[in-house]
Every structure is written in structure tokens, then in C-alpha cells.
Design a protein around this motif. Structure first.
Motif, PDB file in Angstrom:
ATOM      1  N   GLY A   1     -22.361 164.304-168.206  1.00 40.07           N
ATOM      2  CA  GLY A   1     -21.768 164.331-167.229  1.00 40.07           C
ATOM      3  C   GLY A   1     -20.949 163.147-166.866  1.00 40.07           C
ATOM      4  N   THR A   2     -21.593 162.082-167.545  1.00 37.88           N
ATOM      5  CA  THR A   2     -20.769 160.808-167.491  1.00 37.88           C
ATOM      6  C   THR A   2     -19.469 160.823-168.263  1.00 37.88           C
ATOM      7  OG1 THR A   2     -22.736 159.503-167.279  1.00 37.88           O
ATOM      8  CG2 THR A   2     -20.958 158.218-168.181  1.00 37.88           C
ATOM      9  N   GLY A   3     -19.565 161.673-169.607  1.00 32.19           N
ATOM     10  CA  GLY A   3     -18.448 161.792-170.424  1.00 32.19           C
ATOM     11  C   GLY A   3     -17.288 162.595-169.603  1.00 32.19           C
ATOM     12  N   TYR A   4     -17.692 163.591-168.850  1.00 31.64           N
ATOM     13  CA  TYR A   4     -16.811 164.440-167.737  1.00 31.64           C
ATOM     14  C   TYR A   4     -16.056 163.374-167.095  1.00 31.64           C
ATOM     15  CZ  TYR A   4     -14.748 167.522-164.268  1.00 31.64           C
ATOM     16  OH  TYR A   4     -13.894 168.182-163.486  1.00 31.64           O
ATOM     17  N   LEU A   5     -16.701 162.307-166.287  1.00 28.35           N
ATOM     18  CA  LEU A   5     -16.143 161.477-165.420  1.00 28.35           C
ATOM     19  C   LEU A   5     -15.147 160.340-165.973  1.00 28.35           C
ATOM     20  CD1 LEU A   5     -19.214 160.771-162.904  1.00 28.35           C
ATOM     21  CD2 LEU A   5     -17.491 162.538-162.588  1.00 28.35           C
ATOM     22  N   ASP A   6     -15.747 160.039-167.365  1.00 29.25           N
ATOM     23  CA  ASP A   6     -14.754 159.033-167.937  1.00 29.25           C
ATOM     24  C   ASP A   6     -13.633 159.659-168.453  1.00 29.25           C
ATOM     25  OD1 ASP A   6     -16.771 157.127-167.176  1.00 29.25           O
ATOM     26  OD2 ASP A   6     -17.739 157.154-169.143  1.00 29.25           O
ATOM     27  N   SER A   7     -13.714 160.764-168.913  1.00 27.27           N
ATOM     28  CA  SER A   7     -12.428 161.461-169.353  1.00 27.27           C
ATOM     29  C   SER A   7     -11.454 162.070-168.414  1.00 27.27           C
ATOM     30  CB  SER A   7     -12.742 162.374-170.271  1.00 27.27           C
ATOM     31  OG  SER A   7     -13.453 163.665-169.628  1.00 27.27           O
ATOM     32  N   ASP A   8     -11.786 162.118-167.199  1.00 28.59           N
ATOM     33  CA  ASP A   8     -10.872 162.847-166.125  1.00 28.59           C
ATOM     34  C   ASP A   8     -10.065 161.996-165.649  1.00 28.59           C
ATOM     35  OD1 ASP A   8     -10.199 163.932-163.365  1.00 28.59           O
ATOM     36  OD2 ASP A   8     -11.171 165.318-164.212  1.00 28.59           O
ATOM     37  N   PRO A   9      -8.711 162.086-165.755  1.00 27.52           N
ATOM     38  CA  PRO A   9      -7.560 161.294-165.289  1.00 27.52           C
ATOM     39  C   PRO A   9      -7.565 161.012-163.828  1.00 27.52           C
ATOM     40  CG  PRO A   9      -6.717 163.162-166.027  1.00 27.52           C
ATOM     41  CD  PRO A   9      -8.027 163.529-166.605  1.00 27.52           C
ATOM     42  N   ARG A  10      -7.833 162.045-163.263  1.00 25.48           N
ATOM     43  CA  ARG A  10      -7.939 161.884-161.583  1.00 25.48           C
ATOM     44  C   ARG A  10      -8.931 161.197-161.077  1.00 25.48           C
ATOM     45  NH1 ARG A  10      -5.794 166.493-163.562  1.00 25.48           N
ATOM     46  NH2 ARG A  10      -4.313 167.620-162.381  1.00 25.48           N
ATOM     47  N   VAL A  11     -10.255 161.380-161.665  1.00 28.53           N
ATOM     48  CA  VAL A  11     -11.277 160.160-161.308  1.00 28.53           C
ATOM     49  C   VAL A  11     -10.658 158.740-161.449  1.00 28.53           C
ATOM     50  CG1 VAL A  11     -13.733 159.707-161.716  1.00 28.53           C
ATOM     51  CG2 VAL A  11     -12.982 162.040-161.724  1.00 28.53           C
ATOM     52  N   ARG A  12     -10.265 158.415-162.841  1.00 26.75           N
ATOM     53  CA  ARG A  12      -9.555 157.146-163.141  1.00 26.75           C
ATOM     54  C   ARG A  12      -8.954 156.730-162.048  1.00 26.75           C
ATOM     55  NH1 ARG A  12      -9.735 159.170-168.372  1.00 26.75           N
ATOM     56  NH2 ARG A  12      -7.591 159.024-168.375  1.00 26.75           N
ATOM     57  N   LEU A  13      -7.721 157.608-161.838  1.00 21.55           N
ATOM     58  CA  LEU A  13      -6.813 157.372-160.802  1.00 21.55           C
ATOM     59  C   LEU A  13      -7.216 157.113-159.448  1.00 21.55           C
ATOM     60  CD1 LEU A  13      -3.814 157.358-159.807  1.00 21.55           C
ATOM     61  CD2 LEU A  13      -4.175 159.767-159.193  1.00 21.55           C
TER      62      LEU A  13
ATOM     63  N   ILE B   1      -2.402 157.501-153.228  1.00 25.34           N
ATOM     64  CA  ILE B   1      -3.050 158.256-154.381  1.00 25.34           C
ATOM     65  C   ILE B   1      -1.842 159.263-154.897  1.00 25.34           C
ATOM     66  CG2 ILE B   1      -4.824 159.687-155.135  1.00 25.34           C
ATOM     67  CD1 ILE B   1      -6.803 158.493-153.300  1.00 25.34           C
ATOM     68  N   GLU B   2      -1.434 159.996-153.814  1.00 23.82           N
ATOM     69  CA  GLU B   2      -0.591 161.158-154.222  1.00 23.82           C
ATOM     70  C   GLU B   2       0.605 160.724-154.735  1.00 23.82           C
ATOM     71  OE1 GLU B   2      -2.091 164.611-150.740  1.00 23.82           O
ATOM     72  OE2 GLU B   2      -0.374 162.976-150.220  1.00 23.82           O
ATOM     73  N   ALA B   3       1.103 159.326-154.344  1.00 25.66           N
ATOM     74  CA  ALA B   3       2.443 158.831-154.779  1.00 25.66           C
ATOM     75  C   ALA B   3       2.188 158.448-156.342  1.00 25.66           C
ATOM     76  CB  ALA B   3       2.833 157.680-154.093  1.00 25.66           C
ATOM     77  N   THR B   4       1.031 158.025-156.640  1.00 28.39           N
ATOM     78  CA  THR B   4       0.840 157.487-158.054  1.00 28.39           C
ATOM     79  C   THR B   4       0.830 158.705-159.036  1.00 28.39           C
ATOM     80  OG1 THR B   4      -0.763 155.614-157.310  1.00 28.39           O
ATOM     81  CG2 THR B   4      -0.828 156.358-159.689  1.00 28.39           C
ATOM     82  N   GLY B   5       0.227 159.696-158.665  1.00 25.66           N
ATOM     83  CA  GLY B   5       0.475 160.849-159.269  1.00 25.66           C
ATOM     84  C   GLY B   5      -0.299 161.255-160.650  1.00 25.66           C
ATOM     85  N   PRO B   6      -1.349 161.831-160.640  1.00 26.76           N
ATOM     86  CA  PRO B   6      -2.182 161.964-162.094  1.00 26.76           C
ATOM     87  C   PRO B   6      -1.222 162.776-162.952  1.00 26.76           C
ATOM     88  CG  PRO B   6      -2.935 163.614-160.359  1.00 26.76           C
ATOM     89  CD  PRO B   6      -1.796 162.650-159.595  1.00 26.76           C
ATOM     90  N   GLY B   7      -1.621 162.764-164.147  1.00 28.04           N
ATOM     91  CA  GLY B   7      -1.010 163.520-165.360  1.00 28.04           C
ATOM     92  C   GLY B   7       0.108 162.703-165.820  1.00 28.04           C
ATOM     93  N   ALA B   8       0.434 161.541-165.379  1.00 24.84           N
ATOM     94  CA  ALA B   8       1.654 161.019-166.038  1.00 24.84           C
ATOM     95  C   ALA B   8       1.213 160.139-167.284  1.00 24.84           C
ATOM     96  CB  ALA B   8       2.175 159.764-165.193  1.00 24.84           C
ATOM     97  N   GLY B   9       2.079 159.935-168.028  1.00 31.42           N
ATOM     98  CA  GLY B   9       1.700 159.333-169.317  1.00 31.42           C
ATOM     99  C   GLY B   9       0.873 160.246-170.638  1.00 31.42           C
ATOM    100  N   GLY B  10       1.251 161.551-170.217  1.00 32.49           N
ATOM    101  CA  GLY B  10       1.025 162.482-171.288  1.00 32.49           C
ATOM    102  C   GLY B  10      -0.467 163.037-171.318  1.00 32.49           C
TER     103      GLY B  10
END
Length: 260
Positions: A79-91, A246-255
Motif C-alpha cells: 500500500g505504501t508503494g502505491y501511494l509513493d508511486s502515484d503522481p496525483r498523490v505526490r501532487l 491543484i487543478e492548475a498544476t495538472g498531474p501527468g506532466a513530465g511523462g
């Protein structure tokens, strides 16, 4: 045997997942072998073999007598791996800190998962910190601010027929009352949970529309005793601003990977 995307489901894998989900749902209530076998409809001997395999891999734990079973530490590590790898959570995490600092109340990030919302991150109130983390826990979508904010992003015909489980006396228990509430959510642009999930707590939920339909939402929870009209107005204003950032930053940027 069911199929997913034209591929036959692997029965042994499905049974393993069902067992782990069942143990996770039980929380601090360990289960006995026969309980698990009966709940999943499998022979006692097969269940015992599966449990011993999962104990050896760290996914299930047992007590000193070997008769009680609970979820193991490897579930936490995954579960921790999921949270650490998710770009939206990091954002979103830094903005949860910003909202927490501005309001002093409990701030959540949640994600829709079927008929529930899973908590992905929490910043506890400065005034009433909880001793048990909500991260990784689930709440029916129809009763909470996070869930209602996300349900309002979808057409009403996708709502389950009901009846719905009530967590408090003010929880929605039928489709029509929930539909009326969601209409208000759409008109306001945010949801309000007035003691529907926890007695004495009011929540304000804001869907994050960086994908359509929104899968994630943020919320602010505050005790009824501290919720004045002025404080509610400030909560809504701050949370609207945080959502816009948050929405202005936009997840998914940077590949980054666009997970389904």
C-alpha cells in the motif's frame, strides 16, 4: 469462471485476493480458520494451505497459538508503494499541508473505488488529532463529503438502487434523497456532509477535475461545535482556492504514467 477483457480469471489468484480483502476489512478482529473457509465458500483444508503460504510470504499473520489470522505487514508495504508511486498523490500532498496550515482542520484526499472512497492522505486537525490514521481506510461514497463530491460528477443513473447503509441517523438511505443532495452539490460546486458519516462532524468536499469524470477529491472536516457561519465561509473559500491550485498544476506532466 468470469472473464476480464476476454481473459479468463485465475481462480486461485481471485481467492487469494478475496481472502486478503476480507482480512483487511476485519481490521483488529482476527478470524479463525473455519470463519474464513465459510466466508469464502472453500474447503477448510484449502483455506489452511492458502493461509500457510501467505503467512510464509508476510501477507497474513497469525497468533502464538496459530488459530487466529489477520492481515500481514506486506499489505502495508504494498500500500505504501502505491501511494509513493502515484503522481496525483505526490501532487496533492503539499496542498493538503497548505489547507491544513490555513484552516487548522482535518484535510483529506480520497479516491473513488467502486461504491466506496479510499483515503489516500490525511492532515489531522491541530485541535483534535486522531490516534488512528485514516489512510487506507474506506467509506461508502453516499455518506461522506469526498464521496458525494465525486458522485455528483457522474450521471444519476449510475447510482445504485439502494437501500443504502446508514452510518448515522442523517445518512442517506435511498436513491431519491441522495439524488436531491447531489443536485445541490452540482449547483454549489462542492458537497456538504452534515453528520452523515460521523456524528458531530461536518465535511466539505471538492472534486479534483484534472480527469473526467473526477476520481479524486479533497475535503475539510470540522466538529459541529466549532463550525460558525464565518468559519464555514472561510473553509469553502480556502478549499476552493486549494482545488484551483491543484487543478492548475495538472498531474501527468513530465511523462508520468496515466494509470487507469
Amino acid at each position: 469462471m468470469s472473464e476480464t477483457g476476454g481473459v479468463r480469471e485465475v481462480k486461485s489468484a481471485a481467492r487469494t485476493i478475496e481472502l486478503l480483502e476480507l482480512l483487511a476489512e476485519r481490521g483488529d478482529r482476527p478470524a479463525r480458520l473455519q470463519e474464513l473457509a465459510d466466508a469464502l465458500g472453500v474447503p477448510r483444508s484449502s483455506m489452511y494451505a492458502l493461509l500457510r503460504t501467505l503467512i510464509g510470504r508476510g501477507w497474513v499473520r497469525t497468533d502464538v497459538t496459530g488459530s487466529l489470522y489477520g492481515i500481514g505487514i506486506h499489505a502495508l508495504l504494498t500500500g505504501t508503494g502505491y501511494l509513493d508511486s502515484d503522481p496525483r498523490v505526490r501532487l496533492v500532498r503539499p496542498y493538503l499541508d497548505e489547507a491544513s496550515d490555513a484552516l487548522g482542520e482535518t484535510i483529506h484526499l480520497g479516491r473513488l473505488d467502486g461504491r466506496d472512497v479510499a483515503y489516500l492522505a490525511t492532515r489531522e486537525s491541530h485541535a483534535y488529532p486522531r490516534t488512528i490514521s485514516r489512510v487506507g481506510r474506506r467509506l461508502p461514497a453516499h455518506v461522506g463529503a469526498l464521496g458525494k463530491a465525486l458522485l455528483a460528477e457522474r450521471p444519476d443513473d449510475e447510482l445504485p438502487e439502494g437501500p443504502y447503509a446508514a452510518l448515522t441517523p442523517t445518512s442517506h438511505t435511498d436513491r431519491e434523497s441522495l439524488r436531491a443532495d447531489l443536485a445541490g452539490v452540482r449547483a454549489r460546486g462542492y458537497s456538504v456532509d452534515r453528520e452523515e458519516s460521523v456524528t458531530g462532524i461536518v465535511g466539505f468536499g471538492f472534486a479534483l477535475r484534472y480527469e473526467h469524470p473526477a476520481q479524486d477529491a479533497i475535503s475539510c472536516s470540522v466538529p459541529v461545535a466549532r463550525l460558525t457561519a464565518g468559519h464555514e465561509e472561510r473553509i469553502v473559500a480556502v478549499m476552493r482556492e486549494i482545488r484551483a491550485k491543484i487543478e492548475a498544476t495538472g498531474p501527468g506532466a513530465g511523462g508520468t504514467v496515466n494509470w487507469r
